[in-house]
Design an enzyme around this catalytic site. Structure first.
Site, PDB file in Angstrom:
ATOM      1  N   ARG A   1       6.330   6.094 -21.626  1.00  0.00           N
ATOM      2  CA  ARG A   1       7.572   5.325 -21.720  1.00  0.00           C
ATOM      3  C   ARG A   1       7.464   4.203 -22.764  1.00  0.00           C
ATOM      4  O   ARG A   1       6.540   3.390 -22.708  1.00  0.00           O
ATOM      5  CB  ARG A   1       7.898   4.714 -20.344  1.00  0.00           C
TER       6      ARG A   1
ATOM      7  N   GLN B   1       7.304  -0.116  -9.492  1.00  0.00           N
ATOM      8  CA  GLN B   1       7.736  -1.154 -10.432  1.00  0.00           C
ATOM      9  C   GLN B   1       7.515  -0.708 -11.882  1.00  0.00           C
ATOM     10  O   GLN B   1       8.360  -0.936 -12.746  1.00  0.00           O
ATOM     11  CB  GLN B   1       6.951  -2.436 -10.133  1.00  0.00           C
TER      12      GLN B   1
ATOM     13  N   GLY C   1      10.092   1.446 -13.126  1.00  0.00           N
ATOM     14  CA  GLY C   1      11.409   0.821 -13.261  1.00  0.00           C
ATOM     15  C   GLY C   1      12.433   1.519 -12.380  1.00  0.00           C
ATOM     16  O   GLY C   1      12.111   1.932 -11.256  1.00  0.00           O
TER      17      GLY C   1
ATOM     18  N   GLU D   1      -2.653   5.003  13.495  1.00  0.00           N
ATOM     19  CA  GLU D   1      -4.113   4.945  13.764  1.00  0.00           C
ATOM     20  C   GLU D   1      -4.581   3.498  13.936  1.00  0.00           C
ATOM     21  O   GLU D   1      -5.660   3.126  13.481  1.00  0.00           O
ATOM     22  CB  GLU D   1      -4.903   5.639  12.650  1.00  0.00           C
TER      23      GLU D   1
ATOM     24  N   GLU E   1      -2.488  -5.291  12.054  1.00  0.00           N
ATOM     25  CA  GLU E   1      -2.674  -6.494  12.872  1.00  0.00           C
ATOM     26  C   GLU E   1      -3.831  -6.263  13.854  1.00  0.00           C
ATOM     27  O   GLU E   1      -4.669  -7.144  14.076  1.00  0.00           O
ATOM     28  CB  GLU E   1      -1.393  -6.827  13.653  1.00  0.00           C
TER      29      GLU E   1
END
Ligand SMILES: Cc1cc2nc3c(=O)[nH]c(=O)nc-3n(C[C@H](O)[C@H](O)[C@H](O)COP(=O)(O)OP(=O)(O)OC[C@H]3O[C@@H](n4cnc5c(N)ncnc54)[C@H](O)[C@@H]3O)c2cc1C
Length: 136
Positions: free
Chosen positions: A11, A89, A92, A116, A120
């Site tokens: 790109r 990102q 784009g 799994e 936390e």
């Protein structure tokens, strides 16, 4: 990361490939750091589990197989989500579309932070092993 690297080479914007922009380089370098860091932790967890299997090490403690497995799962799942997000990102607007693979990879990666054992709970397991070891 492989999709993003290929796309960044193809790109062109402002007369040059995305790969030549410092912002793209920083994303790719950070991708490698997180992926390789997670791989090392996964190998370390495998070695710790093998050592337990041979009766040469304990499961408990911050260096034990339980904590190392939780660290590997935590690092790998967060690396996967972060890398996939940055890949979107780099693509784009195309990154957001189903026609390209990276939006699917981001959804798949996010799942690994949940199933799994949620991340936390992985953090809870790691901290528990650290505190138990410190208490003696
Ligand atoms: C793609 C995918 C595939 C799955 N596949 C399977 C499967 O094959 N088999 C299966 O049995 N299950 C499967 N699950 C379910 C998965 O194991 C649960 O979603 C997961 O354990 C979290 O449980 P929950 O959804 O009930 O969330 P909850 O337990 O309600 O948790 C919600 C939030 O609260 C946090 N939380 C909960 N308790 C605590 C605590 N004590 N301390 C700190 N934070 C806490 C969680 O970390 C989470 O962020 C899958 C889930 C996904 C997304």
């Amino acid at each position: 990361m492989e999709h993003a690297v290929r796309y960044a080479l193809e790109r062109r914007q402002f007369g040059r490939p995305l790969a030549e922009f410092g912002a793209t380089e920083a994303k790719v370098a950070e991708m490698v750091r997180r992926i390789d860091g997670a791989r090392w932790l996964a190998h370390e967890a495998a070695l710790a589990l093998e050592a337990v299997g041979r009766g040469e090490a304990h499961r408990e403690g911050p260096a034990g197989a339980t904590a190392r497995a939780a660290l590997a799962k935590l690092a790998a799942s967060e690396a996967a989500t972060w890398v996939a997000d940055e890949a979107v990102q780099i693509f784009g607007g195309y990154g957001y579309m189903r026609h390209y693979p990276v939006e699917r990879l981001l959804r798949d990666a996010k799942g690994t932070e949940i199933y799994e054992g949620t991340n936390e709970i992985m953090r809870h397991v790691i901290a528990r092993e650290v505190f138990r070891a410190a208490e003696g």
